[in-house]
Design a protein around this motif. Structure first.
Motif, short mmCIF file in Angstrom:
data_model
loop_
_atom_site.label_atom_id
_atom_site.label_comp_id
_atom_site.label_asym_id
_atom_site.label_seq_id
_atom_site.Cartn_x
_atom_site.Cartn_y
_atom_site.Cartn_z
N UNK A 1 0.44 -1.25 0.27
CA UNK A 1 -0.22 0.28 0.19
C UNK A 1 1.01 1.06 -0.09
N UNK A 2 2.18 0.77 0.63
CA UNK A 2 2.65 2.42 0.68
C UNK A 2 3.56 2.61 -0.65
N UNK A 3 3.84 1.91 -1.50
CA UNK A 3 4.23 1.89 -2.95
C UNK A 3 3.90 2.50 -3.48
N UNK A 4 1.95 2.07 -2.99
CA UNK A 4 1.01 3.19 -4.15
C UNK A 4 0.97 3.97 -3.86
N UNK A 5 0.71 4.59 -2.36
CA UNK A 5 0.76 5.85 -2.45
C UNK A 5 2.01 6.85 -2.80
N UNK A 6 3.11 6.09 -2.63
CA UNK A 6 4.13 7.30 -2.73
C UNK A 6 4.18 6.98 -4.60
N UNK A 7 3.58 6.45 -5.53
CA UNK A 7 3.44 6.69 -7.11
C UNK A 7 2.60 7.49 -7.18
N UNK A 8 1.35 7.67 -6.66
CA UNK A 8 0.61 7.76 -6.35
C UNK A 8 0.61 9.50 -6.15
N UNK A 9 1.68 9.80 -4.94
CA UNK A 9 2.44 11.49 -4.51
C UNK A 9 3.24 11.57 -5.80
N UNK B 1 -6.01 -0.09 -2.84
CA UNK B 1 -5.25 -0.18 -1.61
C UNK B 1 -4.77 -1.32 -1.51
N UNK B 2 -4.74 -2.49 -2.39
CA UNK B 2 -4.56 -3.79 -2.13
C UNK B 2 -3.77 -4.57 -3.69
N UNK B 3 -3.48 -3.82 -4.21
CA UNK B 3 -2.68 -3.80 -5.75
C UNK B 3 -2.01 -3.37 -5.99
N UNK B 4 -1.06 -3.71 -6.25
CA UNK B 4 0.30 -3.81 -7.34
C UNK B 4 0.09 -2.44 -7.99
N UNK B 5 1.27 -1.45 -8.54
CA UNK B 5 1.41 -0.45 -8.44
C UNK B 5 0.34 0.00 -9.74
N UNK B 6 0.78 -1.38 -10.47
CA UNK B 6 0.54 -0.85 -12.71
C UNK B 6 -0.30 -1.10 -12.08
N UNK B 7 -1.53 -1.66 -11.69
CA UNK B 7 -2.98 -2.16 -10.79
C UNK B 7 -3.97 -1.09 -10.72
N UNK B 8 -3.23 -0.60 -9.90
CA UNK B 8 -3.56 0.03 -8.95
C UNK B 8 -5.11 0.66 -9.43
N UNK B 9 -4.49 1.72 -10.51
CA UNK B 9 -5.68 2.55 -10.96
C UNK B 9 -6.31 2.45 -11.78
N UNK B 10 -7.56 3.47 -11.20
CA UNK B 10 -9.22 3.12 -12.53
C UNK B 10 -9.74 4.37 -12.12
N UNK B 11 -10.56 3.79 -12.94
CA UNK B 11 -11.54 5.13 -13.00
C UNK B 11 -12.95 4.87 -12.74
#
Length: 207
Positions: free
Chosen positions: A1-9, A161-171
């Motif tokens: 989850x921390x990696x996801x928020x880092x990528x978002x930031x 929150x629970x997916x790898x960064x590349x798959x985390x984003x959706x609309x």
């Protein structure tokens, strides 16, 4: 989850301000803006203030809105004094769960100062990099907020929150039953899961 928020930031930093620039409108006068702040944050914001709103839709509501995808929503609106700029900065965090699929989905971004449209004062909040956004208004008794999708690109980008960064984003699109959400004011601790920074989380829990 921390990696996801880092990528978002990092993505937000790469195109900061893009979402709201196109949406900028003339703000209301200072007295009206201060009054809206007092209503939103139950008093003057001061150095930092939070407003938490939550809704878990029951079976009866969902039966009446069969096309609604969202089964629960949490909205955290923040205000922070920026003395170096002699202004107040506003931001939001959004958490949703869906009725027919597992997982927790989050979004966040910045809000313009209050604007007025059609006798309604509200914040317009956007996600950077053309990530869409929401508008946030208050009920007359200040006990609930109305979050509207669709005014900014017709959607808002969310991250699982629970997916790898590349798959985390959706609309999350503003569908037939997913355009307007009434969320009820709640204790700030109800929105704690939306905050990842430890210092900010401590400040939130003391509100």
């Amino acid at each position: 989850m921390q990696r996801t928020f880092l990528v978002v930031a990092l993505a937000a930093a790469a195109c900061a301000g893009a979402a709201l620039t196109a949406q900028t409108k003339e703000a209301v006068d200072k007295a009206t803006a201060a009054a809206f702040d007092n209503r939103m944050f139950a008093g003057p914001p001061g150095a930092k203030a939070y407003a938490c709103f939550v809704r878990r839709y029951d079976a009866n509501h969902l039966a009446q809105h069969p096309k609604q995808k969202v089964s629960a929503m949490k909205l955290l609106v923040s205000a922070e004094d920026a003395p170096e700029d002699k202004t107040t900065n506003y931001s939001f965090r959004l958490g949703v769960t869906y009725r027919h699929r597992p997982g927790n989905f989050d979004s966040s971004g910045y809000c313009n100062h209050a604007i007025e449209s059609g006798h309604e004062v509200r914040f317009e909040c956007g996600v950077d990099c053309e990530g869409g956004g929401i508008t946030v208004a208050l009920s007359k008794d200040n006990k609930s907020a109305t979050a509207r999708l669709g005014r900014i690109l017709g959607r808002i980008m969310v991250w699982n929150r629970d997916k790898p960064d590349d798959d985390a984003r959706e609309a999350l699109f503003a569908g037939a039953d997913d355009k307007i959400f009434r969320v009820d004011r709640a204790n700030s601790s109800e929105c704690a899961e939306l905050v990842t920074d430890r210092q900010e989380l401590a400040a939130l829990r003391h509100k």
